[in-house]
Design an enzyme around this catalytic site. Structure first.
Site, short mmCIF file in Angstrom:
data_model
loop_
_atom_site.label_atom_id
_atom_site.label_comp_id
_atom_site.label_asym_id
_atom_site.label_seq_id
_atom_site.Cartn_x
_atom_site.Cartn_y
_atom_site.Cartn_z
N CYS A 88 0.26 5.58 0.65
CA CYS A 88 -0.68 6.59 1.14
C CYS A 88 -0.07 7.95 0.85
O CYS A 88 1.07 8.21 1.24
CB CYS A 88 -0.94 6.41 2.63
SG CYS A 88 -2.12 7.62 3.29
N ARG A 100 0.83 -1.20 0.00
CA ARG A 100 0.00 0.00 0.00
C ARG A 100 0.86 1.24 0.00
O ARG A 100 1.94 1.27 0.58
CB ARG A 100 -0.89 0.01 1.24
CG ARG A 100 -1.87 1.17 1.26
CD ARG A 100 -2.69 1.20 2.53
NE ARG A 100 -1.96 1.93 3.56
CZ ARG A 100 -2.46 2.18 4.76
NH1 ARG A 100 -3.66 1.75 5.11
NH2 ARG A 100 -1.75 2.85 5.64
#
Length: 148
Positions: A126, A124
């Site tokens: 961000c 991931r």
């Protein structure tokens, strides 16, 4: 061209043909419709590429009321519906990208994200952004494998 080179080229062409499949556009009425010239998701070569999910109620077309927690919940609910329509799930996500309006909301979004992922830990990123569509606080996109 030598015989070996011709055989190698033929093998490469066959491999490319076997990998390429017709892209399938994914659309479900249980998630908000795209707000521009794009698809909710595309299935290709065993993967689903989900466009960014926004915190929009699919029934009303409006951004959900509340703050970043409520928006993150709706984003992930919408993403879940698109994944289901793609024959995939949160557990099959291999990469996600979270776009947030304010990095101070990282902890709240992480709590919702972690709970909704149910133990799945995809790769991931961000990033904090200046602005998101409809002036929302969070948007999430992902890539997942598709069940056979």
């Amino acid at each position: 061209m030598s015989f070996v080179a011709i055989n190698r080229l033929s093998a490469i062409k066959n491999h490319m043909r076997s990998m390429s499949t017709v892209n399938k556009i994914v659309h479900t009425s249980t998630a908000p419709a795209a707000i521009g010239p794009y698809s909710q998701a595309i299935v290709a070569n065993g993967f689903v590429f989900c466009s960014g999910s926004l915190p929009v109620n699919p029934a009303t077309g409006e951004v959900v009321p509340g703050g970043v927690k409520e928006q993150a919940e709706q984003v992930l609910a919408n993403m879940d519906e698109v994944l289901k329509a793609s024959n995939s799930s949160f557990g099959q996500i291999v990469k996600s990208t979270v776009f947030i309006k304010n990095m101070n909301d990282f902890g709240v979004i992480n709590e919702v994200y972690g709970r909704r992922m149910g133990g799945a830990l995809p790769a991931r990123s961000c990033v904090e952004v200046a602005r998101l569509p409809k002036d929302v606080l969070v948007e999430i996109e992902c890539i997942a494998t598709v069940s056979k």
